[in-house]
Design a protein around this motif. Structure first.
Motif, PDB file in Angstrom:
ATOM      1  N   THR A  94       4.870   3.967  39.994  1.00  0.00           N
ATOM      2  CA  THR A  94       3.837   5.065  40.708  1.00  0.00           C
ATOM      3  C   THR A  94       4.231   6.660  39.879  1.00  0.00           C
ATOM      4  O   THR A  94       5.652   6.753  40.251  1.00  0.00           O
ATOM      5  N   GLY A  95       3.526   7.146  39.900  1.00  0.00           N
ATOM      6  CA  GLY A  95       3.875   8.677  39.497  1.00  0.00           C
ATOM      7  C   GLY A  95       2.593   9.315  38.683  1.00  0.00           C
ATOM      8  O   GLY A  95       1.609   9.387  39.314  1.00  0.00           O
ATOM      9  N   ALA A  96       2.804   9.889  37.532  1.00  0.00           N
ATOM     10  CA  ALA A  96       1.839  10.514  36.898  1.00  0.00           C
ATOM     11  C   ALA A  96       1.653  10.054  35.433  1.00  0.00           C
ATOM     12  O   ALA A  96       2.805   9.718  34.723  1.00  0.00           O
ATOM     13  N   CYS A  97       0.559  10.229  34.897  1.00  0.00           N
ATOM     14  CA  CYS A  97       0.325   9.810  33.164  1.00  0.00           C
ATOM     15  C   CYS A  97      -0.819  10.577  32.935  1.00  0.00           C
ATOM     16  O   CYS A  97      -1.657  10.989  33.795  1.00  0.00           O
ATOM     17  N   ALA A  98      -0.836  11.000  31.768  1.00  0.00           N
ATOM     18  CA  ALA A  98      -1.806  11.795  30.917  1.00  0.00           C
ATOM     19  C   ALA A  98      -1.744  11.461  29.611  1.00  0.00           C
ATOM     20  O   ALA A  98      -0.660  11.174  28.879  1.00  0.00           O
ATOM     21  N   ALA A  99      -2.893  11.619  28.949  1.00  0.00           N
ATOM     22  CA  ALA A  99      -3.036  11.470  27.218  1.00  0.00           C
ATOM     23  C   ALA A  99      -2.889  12.790  26.928  1.00  0.00           C
ATOM     24  O   ALA A  99      -3.603  13.736  27.172  1.00  0.00           O
ATOM     25  N   VAL A 100      -2.074  12.872  25.732  1.00  0.00           N
ATOM     26  CA  VAL A 100      -2.084  14.236  24.890  1.00  0.00           C
ATOM     27  C   VAL A 100      -2.465  13.667  23.461  1.00  0.00           C
ATOM     28  O   VAL A 100      -1.345  13.023  22.792  1.00  0.00           O
ATOM     29  N   GLY A 101      -3.544  13.929  22.964  1.00  0.00           N
ATOM     30  CA  GLY A 101      -3.770  13.429  21.526  1.00  0.00           C
ATOM     31  C   GLY A 101      -3.773  12.062  21.751  1.00  0.00           C
ATOM     32  O   GLY A 101      -4.570  11.359  22.434  1.00  0.00           O
ATOM     33  N   ASN A 102      -3.317  11.171  20.994  1.00  0.00           N
ATOM     34  CA  ASN A 102      -3.134   9.837  20.683  1.00  0.00           C
ATOM     35  C   ASN A 102      -1.919   9.358  21.883  1.00  0.00           C
ATOM     36  O   ASN A 102      -1.647   8.084  21.565  1.00  0.00           O
ATOM     37  N   ALA A 103      -1.127  10.157  22.282  1.00  0.00           N
ATOM     38  CA  ALA A 103      -0.046   9.448  22.961  1.00  0.00           C
ATOM     39  C   ALA A 103      -0.200   9.469  24.445  1.00  0.00           C
ATOM     40  O   ALA A 103      -0.991  10.562  25.027  1.00  0.00           O
TER      41      ALA A 103
END
Length: 121
Positions: A94-103
Motif C-alpha cells: 500500500t502506498g501511492a501509484c500513478a501513471a506518467v505516459g506509458n509507465a
C-alpha cells in the motif's frame, strides 16, 4: 499497517486464480507486485483508494483485473489466462501509484508477505 495476502497456488496454463490482500487498517492505493526467481520485482497492478483508478503492467493487461473493497480494507487480483511466465511470488503493498505516459510509478509504504503462484502443465 499489516498486509496479508492469500489465494496463491498451482494452476495449469490458461487457468485462473484470485488473490486477496487484507490490510489491518485503512489504506491509500493498493498494489500487487511479483518476483520470479532470478528476476527483479515487477509491478503488476495498482488501484487508488479515492476513485478506484486502476493501473496494469504491460505483461498482464487484458488478463488480470484488480479491485478493492474499502469497507473490508481488501484488494483483489483476478488472474485469468495464466501463463507459465506468470509464476512468481506475489506481494501486496500500500502506498501511492500513478501513471506518467506509458509507465506506472509506485511508491509503497507497507508490504505484505508474498503468496506463491505457479503456472505449469
Amino acid at each position: 499497517v499489516q498486509l496479508q495476502a492469500s489465494g496463491g497456488g498451482s494452476v495449469q496454463p490458461g487457468g485462473s486464480l484470485r488473490l486477496s490482500c487484507t490490510a489491518s487498517g485503512a489504506t491509500v492505493a493498493m498494489a500487487w507486485f511479483r518476483q520470479a526467481p532470478g528476476k527483479e520485482r515487477e509491478g503488476v497492478s495498482c488501484i487508488t483508494s479515492n476513485d478506484g483508478t486502476t493501473f496494469y503492467g504491460d505483461s498482464v493487461k487484458g488478463r488480470f483485473i484488480v479491485s478493492r473493497d474499502n469497507a473490508k480494507n481488501t484488494v483483489y487480483l483476478q488472474m485469468n489466462n495464466l501463463k507459465p511466465e506468470d509464476s512468481a511470488i506475489y506481494y501486496c503493498a500500500t502506498g501511492a501509484c500513478a501513471a506518467v505516459g506509458n509507465a506506472v510509478y509506485y511508491d509503497m509504504y507497507y508490504w505484505g508477505k508474498g503468496t506463491q503462484v505457479t503456472v505449469s502443465s
